[in-house]
Design a protein around this motif. Sequence first.
Motif, mmCIF file in Angstrom:
data_model
loop_
_atom_site.group_PDB
_atom_site.id
_atom_site.type_symbol
_atom_site.label_atom_id
_atom_site.label_comp_id
_atom_site.label_asym_id
_atom_site.label_seq_id
_atom_site.Cartn_x
_atom_site.Cartn_y
_atom_site.Cartn_z
ATOM 1 N N UNK A 162 50.526 81.984 17.897
ATOM 2 C CA UNK A 162 49.256 83.243 17.621
ATOM 3 C C UNK A 162 50.392 83.838 16.535
ATOM 4 N N UNK A 163 50.909 83.456 15.197
ATOM 5 C CA UNK A 163 51.932 84.590 14.720
ATOM 6 C C UNK A 163 50.521 84.075 13.946
ATOM 7 N N UNK A 164 50.624 85.408 12.109
ATOM 8 C CA UNK A 164 50.099 85.554 11.004
ATOM 9 C C UNK A 164 48.633 85.501 11.603
ATOM 10 N N UNK A 165 47.860 85.836 12.233
ATOM 11 C CA UNK A 165 46.201 85.732 12.514
ATOM 12 C C UNK A 165 45.896 85.943 11.120
ATOM 13 N N UNK A 166 46.131 87.100 10.032
ATOM 14 C CA UNK A 166 44.545 87.503 9.599
ATOM 15 C C UNK A 166 45.594 86.541 7.869
ATOM 16 N N UNK A 167 46.481 86.503 7.756
ATOM 17 C CA UNK A 167 47.300 85.396 6.669
ATOM 18 C C UNK A 167 46.612 83.411 6.734
ATOM 19 N N UNK A 168 46.141 84.089 5.099
ATOM 20 C CA UNK A 168 45.793 82.567 4.462
ATOM 21 C C UNK A 168 47.690 81.647 3.686
ATOM 22 N N UNK A 169 48.611 82.579 4.159
ATOM 23 C CA UNK A 169 50.032 81.917 3.760
ATOM 24 C C UNK A 169 49.733 80.484 4.074
ATOM 25 N N UNK A 170 50.809 79.695 3.527
ATOM 26 C CA UNK A 170 50.713 78.155 4.019
ATOM 27 C C UNK A 170 49.594 77.488 4.383
ATOM 28 N N UNK A 171 48.134 77.979 4.002
ATOM 29 C CA UNK A 171 47.294 77.223 4.689
ATOM 30 C C UNK A 171 46.734 75.682 4.004
ATOM 31 N N UNK A 172 46.544 74.737 4.846
ATOM 32 C CA UNK A 172 46.782 73.605 4.206
ATOM 33 C C UNK A 172 45.620 73.074 4.573
ATOM 34 N N UNK A 173 43.978 72.291 3.715
ATOM 35 C CA UNK A 173 43.373 71.775 4.610
ATOM 36 C C UNK A 173 42.995 70.162 5.673
ATOM 37 N N UNK A 174 44.691 69.946 4.854
ATOM 38 C CA UNK A 174 44.557 68.713 5.039
ATOM 39 C C UNK A 174 45.360 68.153 6.994
ATOM 40 N N UNK A 175 44.844 69.430 7.714
ATOM 41 C CA UNK A 175 45.530 69.593 8.950
ATOM 42 C C UNK A 175 44.735 71.203 9.460
ATOM 43 N N UNK A 176 43.579 70.659 9.656
ATOM 44 C CA UNK A 176 42.899 71.882 10.333
ATOM 45 C C UNK A 176 41.756 72.426 11.193
ATOM 46 N N UNK A 177 41.742 73.301 11.982
ATOM 47 C CA UNK A 177 40.176 72.346 13.182
ATOM 48 C C UNK A 177 39.620 73.889 13.656
ATOM 49 N N UNK A 178 38.607 73.369 13.576
ATOM 50 C CA UNK A 178 37.319 74.614 13.617
ATOM 51 C C UNK A 178 36.086 74.278 14.391
ATOM 52 N N UNK A 179 35.348 75.301 15.081
ATOM 53 C CA UNK A 179 33.866 75.236 15.767
ATOM 54 C C UNK A 179 33.269 75.344 14.047
ATOM 55 N N UNK A 180 32.680 74.019 14.860
ATOM 56 C CA UNK A 180 31.110 73.473 13.841
ATOM 57 C C UNK A 180 30.667 74.988 13.200
ATOM 58 N N UNK A 181 30.495 75.725 14.106
ATOM 59 C CA UNK A 181 29.009 77.018 14.345
ATOM 60 C C UNK A 181 30.179 78.161 12.794
ATOM 61 N N UNK A 182 30.894 78.651 13.259
ATOM 62 C CA UNK A 182 31.828 79.414 12.613
ATOM 63 C C UNK A 182 31.667 79.265 11.112
ATOM 64 N N UNK A 183 31.768 77.561 10.916
ATOM 65 C CA UNK A 183 31.895 77.385 9.387
ATOM 66 C C UNK A 183 30.597 77.229 8.706
ATOM 67 N N UNK A 184 29.462 76.906 9.846
ATOM 68 C CA UNK A 184 27.586 77.028 9.396
ATOM 69 C C UNK A 184 27.666 79.027 8.912
ATOM 70 N N UNK A 185 27.867 79.609 9.494
ATOM 71 C CA UNK A 185 28.115 81.256 9.391
ATOM 72 C C UNK A 185 28.819 81.033 8.759
ATOM 73 N N UNK A 186 29.516 80.376 7.334
ATOM 74 C CA UNK A 186 30.401 81.445 6.098
ATOM 75 C C UNK A 186 29.786 80.731 5.264
ATOM 76 N N UNK A 187 29.045 79.739 5.215
ATOM 77 C CA UNK A 187 28.344 78.859 4.591
ATOM 78 C C UNK A 187 29.428 76.975 3.789
ATOM 79 N N UNK A 188 30.088 77.393 4.799
ATOM 80 C CA UNK A 188 31.191 76.037 4.891
ATOM 81 C C UNK A 188 32.458 76.166 3.568
#
Length: 261
Positions: A162-188
Motif C-alpha cells: 500500500x505504499x506510494x499511492x500517488x507515485x509513478x516511480x518504477x511503474x512498468x506496463x508489463x505487470x499491471x492491473x486495473x478496472x476497465x471502466x477506470x481506463x475508459x474514464x481517462x480515455x485509455x
Amino acid sequence: MKISLIITTYNWPEALKAVLESVLRQSCLPDEVIIADDGSGKQTEQLIKAYQSTFPVPLHHSWQQDKGFRLSRSRNQAIDKANHDYIVMIDGDMVLEKNFIADHKYHAQPARFITGKRVKMNAKLSGLVQQQQALPHPLSKGIARGRELTIRCRALANMLSHKTPQSTVGIHGCNLAFWRQDVININGFNEEFEGWGPEDKEFAQRMINAGILRKVSKFSAVAYHLDHQESCRAQLHKNDVIFQQSINAKLTWCRAGISEC
C-alpha cells in the motif's frame, strides 16, 4: 469478479508460446485472454490459432497493421475488446508464476490500479524457458536481477503493498492491473506515444490525477522477464514531453485514446 488477461506481443512467437504455457499452468485461470498484437507476421497468427483450438478459456487475437511501435494503440484495441470488468495486462515476454492471476485477483480493490514487478532472467535461462526445458523459480540459475522479487508471501504482501499511492516511480506496463471502466474514464493509453517512452507512467499519472490511486504488488504476482535486446530509444525526448504535460497540467484525459477504437 471476472478477469480479462491482455498479453502484448510483436513478432516473437517463441516468447509468446512460453507465456501462454505459463497461463495454462495458473492455479486460477483468467476468464479470457486477449493477445494485443502490434503487427506480427504469420508465425504469431499460426501459433495463436493452434492454441485457440484447445485453450480452456476464450483466446482472442487483436491485431493491427505494422506501422512502427504503436503499443498504446494496440493496448487500447485489446481493452476495447475485453468482455470483463477487471483487466490484468502483461507483456509477451513475461512468464508467470502459477499464482500470478490469483494474486492479482486477491489485490484488486475499487479506485485502485495495481503495479507489479518483474524478475529478469539471463539469456541462457530465457532460452531454456522458451524451449520448455526449464521453469523459472526462486532458486533458478540465471536470475540476472531481482531474485528477491521471486519471493511470494501473502503476509508480507499485505503489509507492504500500500505504499506510494500517488507515485509513478518504477511503474512498468508489463505487470499491471486495473478496472476497465477506470481506463475508459481517462480515455485509455495515450496514442500520441510512438516508439519507446514512458507511456506506462503517463497512463498511471492520468489515473492518479483522476483519483484512481496506485497499489504496488510486492511479494505477490511474480513474473519472470525473458531476456532480449532493448527497444530503440530515439523517440524518448519527444515522448517524455508528453509525460511531463500530464504531470504539469494534471491531465485526466488524452486526446488520442481508446475513444477512437
